[in-house]
Design a protein around this motif. Sequence first.
Motif, PDB file in Angstrom:
ATOM      1  N   GLY A 109      37.267  48.175  32.991  1.00 41.71           N
ATOM      2  CA  GLY A 109      37.148  46.834  33.485  1.00 41.71           C
ATOM      3  C   GLY A 109      35.920  46.035  32.962  1.00 41.71           C
ATOM      4  N   SER A 110      35.199  46.531  32.377  1.00 41.04           N
ATOM      5  CA  SER A 110      34.041  45.799  31.483  1.00 41.04           C
ATOM      6  C   SER A 110      34.368  45.507  29.939  1.00 41.04           C
ATOM      7  CB  SER A 110      32.513  46.834  31.367  1.00 41.04           C
ATOM      8  OG  SER A 110      33.296  48.130  30.591  1.00 41.04           O
ATOM      9  N   ASN A 111      35.711  45.837  29.781  1.00 44.41           N
ATOM     10  CA  ASN A 111      36.031  45.293  28.398  1.00 44.41           C
ATOM     11  C   ASN A 111      37.476  45.090  28.287  1.00 44.41           C
ATOM     12  OD1 ASN A 111      35.731  44.862  25.436  1.00 44.41           O
ATOM     13  ND2 ASN A 111      36.062  47.149  24.866  1.00 44.41           N
ATOM     14  N   ILE A 112      37.896  44.098  29.388  1.00 46.00           N
ATOM     15  CA  ILE A 112      39.417  43.635  29.197  1.00 46.00           C
ATOM     16  C   ILE A 112      39.713  43.009  28.245  1.00 46.00           C
ATOM     17  CG2 ILE A 112      40.939  42.572  30.558  1.00 46.00           C
ATOM     18  CD1 ILE A 112      39.661  43.691  33.190  1.00 46.00           C
ATOM     19  N   ARG A 113      40.790  43.278  27.391  1.00 49.05           N
ATOM     20  CA  ARG A 113      41.049  42.235  26.252  1.00 49.05           C
ATOM     21  C   ARG A 113      41.967  41.142  26.821  1.00 49.05           C
ATOM     22  NH1 ARG A 113      39.957  46.236  22.340  1.00 49.05           N
ATOM     23  NH2 ARG A 113      38.381  47.431  23.080  1.00 49.05           N
ATOM     24  N   PRO A 114      42.326  40.234  26.036  1.00 49.87           N
ATOM     25  CA  PRO A 114      43.329  39.061  26.521  1.00 49.87           C
ATOM     26  C   PRO A 114      44.592  39.480  26.625  1.00 49.87           C
ATOM     27  CG  PRO A 114      41.572  38.592  24.925  1.00 49.87           C
ATOM     28  CD  PRO A 114      41.366  39.699  24.853  1.00 49.87           C
ATOM     29  N   ALA A 115      45.116  40.658  25.824  1.00 51.39           N
ATOM     30  CA  ALA A 115      46.502  41.187  25.911  1.00 51.39           C
ATOM     31  C   ALA A 115      46.578  41.566  27.258  1.00 51.39           C
ATOM     32  CB  ALA A 115      46.704  42.169  24.900  1.00 51.39           C
ATOM     33  N   PHE A 116      45.570  42.215  28.081  1.00 52.46           N
ATOM     34  CA  PHE A 116      45.881  42.521  29.416  1.00 52.46           C
ATOM     35  C   PHE A 116      46.633  41.717  30.266  1.00 52.46           C
ATOM     36  CE2 PHE A 116      44.206  43.258  33.848  1.00 52.46           C
ATOM     37  CZ  PHE A 116      44.640  44.482  34.154  1.00 52.46           C
ATOM     38  N   TRP A 117      46.116  40.278  30.026  1.00 54.00           N
ATOM     39  CA  TRP A 117      46.690  39.149  31.113  1.00 54.00           C
ATOM     40  C   TRP A 117      48.171  39.166  30.920  1.00 54.00           C
ATOM     41  CZ3 TRP A 117      43.546  39.141  34.752  1.00 54.00           C
ATOM     42  CH2 TRP A 117      42.022  39.348  34.317  1.00 54.00           C
ATOM     43  N   ARG A 118      48.764  39.727  29.801  1.00 58.08           N
ATOM     44  CA  ARG A 118      50.356  39.419  29.815  1.00 58.08           C
ATOM     45  C   ARG A 118      50.905  40.448  31.004  1.00 58.08           C
ATOM     46  NH1 ARG A 118      53.513  44.484  29.820  1.00 58.08           N
ATOM     47  NH2 ARG A 118      52.208  45.982  29.252  1.00 58.08           N
ATOM     48  N   ASN A 119      50.121  41.034  31.747  1.00 59.69           N
ATOM     49  CA  ASN A 119      50.691  41.736  33.046  1.00 59.69           C
ATOM     50  C   ASN A 119      50.700  40.767  34.486  1.00 59.69           C
ATOM     51  OD1 ASN A 119      50.826  44.961  32.417  1.00 59.69           O
ATOM     52  ND2 ASN A 119      48.524  44.363  31.761  1.00 59.69           N
ATOM     53  N   ALA A 120      50.175  39.637  34.038  1.00 55.42           N
ATOM     54  CA  ALA A 120      50.113  38.802  35.179  1.00 55.42           C
ATOM     55  C   ALA A 120      51.571  38.397  35.688  1.00 55.42           C
ATOM     56  CB  ALA A 120      49.508  37.310  35.087  1.00 55.42           C
ATOM     57  N   PRO A 121      52.354  38.091  34.769  1.00 57.34           N
ATOM     58  CA  PRO A 121      53.734  37.868  35.385  1.00 57.34           C
ATOM     59  C   PRO A 121      54.648  38.968  35.893  1.00 57.34           C
ATOM     60  CG  PRO A 121      53.793  37.541  33.111  1.00 57.34           C
ATOM     61  CD  PRO A 121      52.614  37.650  33.543  1.00 57.34           C
ATOM     62  N   PHE A 122      54.404  40.084  35.152  1.00 57.89           N
ATOM     63  CA  PHE A 122      54.926  41.575  35.933  1.00 57.89           C
ATOM     64  C   PHE A 122      54.114  42.119  37.000  1.00 57.89           C
ATOM     65  CE2 PHE A 122      55.670  41.258  31.302  1.00 57.89           C
ATOM     66  CZ  PHE A 122      56.793  41.479  31.137  1.00 57.89           C
ATOM     67  N   PHE A 123      53.144  41.406  37.579  1.00 56.08           N
ATOM     68  CA  PHE A 123      52.245  41.718  38.451  1.00 56.08           C
ATOM     69  C   PHE A 123      53.119  40.881  39.771  1.00 56.08           C
ATOM     70  CE2 PHE A 123      49.362  41.282  42.010  1.00 56.08           C
ATOM     71  CZ  PHE A 123      48.782  42.698  42.089  1.00 56.08           C
ATOM     72  N   VAL A 124      53.493  39.701  39.552  1.00 52.47           N
ATOM     73  CA  VAL A 124      53.932  38.833  40.566  1.00 52.47           C
ATOM     74  C   VAL A 124      55.352  39.149  40.797  1.00 52.47           C
ATOM     75  CG1 VAL A 124      54.297  36.472  40.874  1.00 52.47           C
ATOM     76  CG2 VAL A 124      52.194  37.046  40.131  1.00 52.47           C
ATOM     77  N   ALA A 125      56.068  39.333  39.813  1.00 47.46           N
ATOM     78  CA  ALA A 125      57.560  39.248  39.847  1.00 47.46           C
ATOM     79  C   ALA A 125      58.015  40.310  40.876  1.00 47.46           C
ATOM     80  CB  ALA A 125      58.065  39.712  38.580  1.00 47.46           C
ATOM     81  N   PRO A 126      57.479  41.744  41.095  1.00 47.25           N
ATOM     82  CA  PRO A 126      58.026  42.676  41.947  1.00 47.25           C
ATOM     83  C   PRO A 126      57.717  41.895  43.284  1.00 47.25           C
ATOM     84  CG  PRO A 126      56.798  43.554  40.368  1.00 47.25           C
ATOM     85  CD  PRO A 126      56.594  42.311  39.963  1.00 47.25           C
ATOM     86  N   PHE A 127      56.772  41.317  43.486  1.00 47.44           N
ATOM     87  CA  PHE A 127      56.427  40.801  45.043  1.00 47.44           C
ATOM     88  C   PHE A 127      57.561  39.978  45.236  1.00 47.44           C
ATOM     89  CE2 PHE A 127      52.288  42.773  43.715  1.00 47.44           C
ATOM     90  CZ  PHE A 127      52.049  43.277  45.014  1.00 47.44           C
ATOM     91  N   TRP A 128      57.834  38.829  44.222  1.00 44.72           N
ATOM     92  CA  TRP A 128      58.852  37.869  44.546  1.00 44.72           C
ATOM     93  C   TRP A 128      60.255  38.314  44.695  1.00 44.72           C
ATOM     94  CZ3 TRP A 128      63.043  36.744  41.252  1.00 44.72           C
ATOM     95  CH2 TRP A 128      63.777  35.718  41.578  1.00 44.72           C
ATOM     96  N   ALA A 129      60.464  39.410  43.938  1.00 42.75           N
ATOM     97  CA  ALA A 129      61.804  40.000  43.933  1.00 42.75           C
ATOM     98  C   ALA A 129      61.855  40.869  45.395  1.00 42.75           C
ATOM     99  CB  ALA A 129      62.098  41.059  42.795  1.00 42.75           C
ATOM    100  N   ALA A 130      60.862  41.583  45.949  1.00 40.81           N
ATOM    101  CA  ALA A 130      60.820  42.053  47.164  1.00 40.81           C
ATOM    102  C   ALA A 130      61.378  41.136  48.180  1.00 40.81           C
ATOM    103  CB  ALA A 130      59.685  42.758  47.404  1.00 40.81           C
ATOM    104  N   SER A 131      60.720  40.062  48.249  1.00 44.20           N
ATOM    105  CA  SER A 131      60.877  39.033  49.327  1.00 44.20           C
ATOM    106  C   SER A 131      62.109  38.369  49.204  1.00 44.20           C
ATOM    107  CB  SER A 131      59.679  37.669  49.030  1.00 44.20           C
ATOM    108  OG  SER A 131      60.117  36.988  47.703  1.00 44.20           O
ATOM    109  N   VAL A 132      62.941  38.155  47.946  1.00 44.16           N
ATOM    110  CA  VAL A 132      64.078  37.876  47.853  1.00 44.16           C
ATOM    111  C   VAL A 132      65.254  39.180  48.523  1.00 44.16           C
ATOM    112  CG1 VAL A 132      66.112  37.193  46.385  1.00 44.16           C
ATOM    113  CG2 VAL A 132      63.699  36.350  46.079  1.00 44.16           C
ATOM    114  N   LEU A 133      64.945  40.201  48.134  1.00 38.64           N
ATOM    115  CA  LEU A 133      65.595  41.300  48.701  1.00 38.64           C
ATOM    116  C   LEU A 133      65.760  41.495  50.066  1.00 38.64           C
ATOM    117  CD1 LEU A 133      64.717  43.903  45.886  1.00 38.64           C
ATOM    118  CD2 LEU A 133      67.014  42.614  46.074  1.00 38.64           C
TER     119      LEU A 133
END
Length: 376
Positions: A164-188
Motif C-alpha cells: 500500500g505504500s507504493n501503489i503504482r498508477p497501473a493499479f487503478w485500472r482495477n477500478a472498473p473491475f471493482f465496480v462491475a461485479p457489484f453492478w452485475a449482482a444488483s442487476v441479477l
Amino acid sequence: MRLPVEVCVFLIALQAPAVLYTLNNIPALQESLPILGLGVVVLGTVLLLILLTVRHKQTVDPLFYVFAEFSFTCLVGLTNALEQDGFISGFMNFYIKMGEPHLSTAYGVMMSYWEGVVHLVLFLTVVHRMFTGKSYRSLALLWAGSSITHQLVHVLGVVVGKYGSNIRPAFWRNAPFFVAPFWAASVLFGRPRDTPIVPADKIAAEQKKSLLSRPIDLQLLVLLLGVAAFSLFRGFVVLDCPLDSCFTYIYQYEPYLKDPVAFPKVTMLVFLFYAVPLLTVLAYGLTTPGCSWMLDWSLFLAGATCQAQWCHTGASVHSRTPFTYRVPADKLWPVIILNVLLAAIPALLALRCHTNPAYFMKAVPTGHSSDTKKDN
C-alpha cells in the motif's frame, strides 16, 4: 457462417498472452504511467472487438459486455499464474515490475489461477446460454459472489498491506473491475429467478415438516453454524485477540494469517463482517418455510466462499509464501481439510436448495402449481 458468440469471445481472450508478450518487449514500458495508458487502450480495443462481435444482434444483454471483457482479463490472470510458477516466461515481467507487484505473491498467483480457469469457464458458459435462450442467472450469481470476494480482498489487501505504500498508477485500472461485479449482482438479483414447476400439495407437505424430520437440513444447519463460529474465531485471531486459543491457532496452525501482504487478514475480516451475518440468515432460512431468497443467496455465498478458500488455502502452502508464514508440516492436513470444509459446506447448501427447492418456495393455493419464470 458466423462463429458462435462464445467462440468469438474465447478467441478474443486468447489474444491476451500475445498482447502481454509484445508489451513485455517494449523498452518504453519501464515507467508505470505508460502501463496504465496502454492498459486502457488495450481494454478499450477489446471492448470494440466485442461490440463488433454482436453487431448483428438486435438485442444484447448489457451483462454480456461485462462477461466478455472479463474473459480477456481471465487469460491475463492465467498467464500471470503460469509465469510466476515457472511454466512460461517473458510475458509479465514488465507489469509485475512497474504495474502490480503484488500479483507475484502466493495469494496473487492463486487468485490468478481461479480467475483464469473457474471464472473463464463460467463466462463462456454464461455467454453460450445467453445467446441460445437458456437460463444463466444462477451461474451468473455464482460468479458474482466469487468476483465480489475476489475484488474486495484484492483491492483492500493491496491498500492496507505492505504494497500500500507504493501503489503504482497501473493499479487503478482495477477500478472498473471493482465496480462491475457489484453492478452485475444488483442487476441479477433484480431479475426473476428460475423456479421449477412443483405441485402445491408437495410444497405444502414439505413446509409442514419440522427440522427434526429433515435430517439433511438439520445437519446443514449445524454445519453452517459451525462455519459461522469458526469464521468469527478467525476474525478475532487477525484482530489480535489476546485469548490463548487465538495465540495458539495463529502460531501453530495458520501463521499465514500474520503475513504482511494483508490478503489473509482482509479475507478473514470479509468473512467476519459479511459471511458470518449471511451464514446466520441462511441458517434462519433453513428453519423457516417459504424463504425463496435462499435459492439466490446460497449460490452467491457458495461462489464467495469457494473463491476465498481456494486463494487462502493455496497461498498458505505455496512456495512464494515465506517459510515462516506457511502452514507447519505437522498441521498441514488438518488445516487443509478444515479450509476445504469451509468452502464445501456453503456449496452443499446451494446444492440442497436447488435440487429440492419446495421447502423454500412461496406457498400457493391448493390445486395449483408454482409458476416457472425464465431466468435471463
